[in-house]
Design an enzyme around this catalytic site. Sequence first.
Site, mmCIF file in Angstrom:
data_model
loop_
_atom_site.group_PDB
_atom_site.id
_atom_site.type_symbol
_atom_site.label_atom_id
_atom_site.label_comp_id
_atom_site.label_asym_id
_atom_site.label_seq_id
_atom_site.Cartn_x
_atom_site.Cartn_y
_atom_site.Cartn_z
ATOM 1 C CB CYS A 1 28.770 -22.597 -41.233
ATOM 2 S SG CYS A 1 30.198 -22.057 -40.337
ATOM 3 C CD GLU A 2 34.846 -26.215 -43.711
ATOM 4 O OE1 GLU A 2 36.010 -25.806 -43.710
ATOM 5 O OE2 GLU A 2 34.430 -27.060 -44.531
ATOM 6 C CG HIS A 3 34.496 -22.038 -40.191
ATOM 7 N ND1 HIS A 3 34.297 -21.149 -41.220
ATOM 8 C CD2 HIS A 3 35.605 -22.747 -40.517
ATOM 9 C CE1 HIS A 3 35.254 -21.300 -42.125
ATOM 10 N NE2 HIS A 3 36.050 -22.269 -41.722
ATOM 11 C CG HIS A 4 30.660 -20.871 -36.128
ATOM 12 N ND1 HIS A 4 31.010 -20.119 -37.224
ATOM 13 C CD2 HIS A 4 31.446 -20.448 -35.105
ATOM 14 C CE1 HIS A 4 31.963 -19.270 -36.878
ATOM 15 N NE2 HIS A 4 32.250 -19.444 -35.604
ATOM 16 C CD GLN B 1 27.774 -18.066 -49.991
ATOM 17 O OE1 GLN B 1 27.437 -17.791 -48.846
ATOM 18 N NE2 GLN B 1 27.476 -17.294 -51.013
ATOM 19 C CG HIS C 1 26.774 -17.411 -44.080
ATOM 20 N ND1 HIS C 1 27.638 -18.476 -44.197
ATOM 21 C CD2 HIS C 1 26.580 -16.942 -45.341
ATOM 22 C CE1 HIS C 1 27.960 -18.636 -45.471
ATOM 23 N NE2 HIS C 1 27.327 -17.725 -46.183
ATOM 24 C CB CYS D 1 28.028 -18.680 -38.195
ATOM 25 S SG CYS D 1 28.536 -18.396 -39.893
#
Length: 180
Positions: A71-74, A112, A140, A142
């Site tokens: 995941c690019e956020h976390h 995703q 996920h 996250c």
Amino acid sequence: MEDAVRQILQAIGEDPEREGLLDTPKRVRKSFEYLMGGYRKNLAAVINGALFEAESDDMIIVRDIEFYSMCEHHMLPFFGKCHVGYIPQKKILGVSKVARIVDMFSRRLQIQERLTRQIAEAIMQTVDAEGVGVVMEAKHLCMQMRGVEKQHSMMTTSAMQGSFRAEGPTRAEFLRLIRG
């Protein structure tokens, strides 16, 4: 990267010089090089000439392709299964190339939704298909390890192009067949 990992270890209150962590920066670097290997690949190299004349225009499906992404956020993993279908017009892909395309795009920092679309667009572009459908189902970390902590949640995304988007019966056939 190894210096950055040492800084992270210090920032969380660890001693990067303690025995169990001495080689951690090197291991994390190697791990990230592998997990993010998709950045070092391109579609032409992945296909590597495995395009063949189509002998039919029937739907081709490769389902249950395992994938792992970050995941690019976390920067936490998400993983699951990808189902890909397409209707060829003149060319078909070698079957392993479908899974390699999934791997190429999933081995990058992702969301995703984008990952699903990138796979569909790559296959559509490569074989000039009549239509392409991609469905991804993923867990996920996250969402499971932090935040809302929902252990059994699953995210499903789809990307439909060409006849898979325009023709309800084609889309319905694909969705029925991937449920096996």
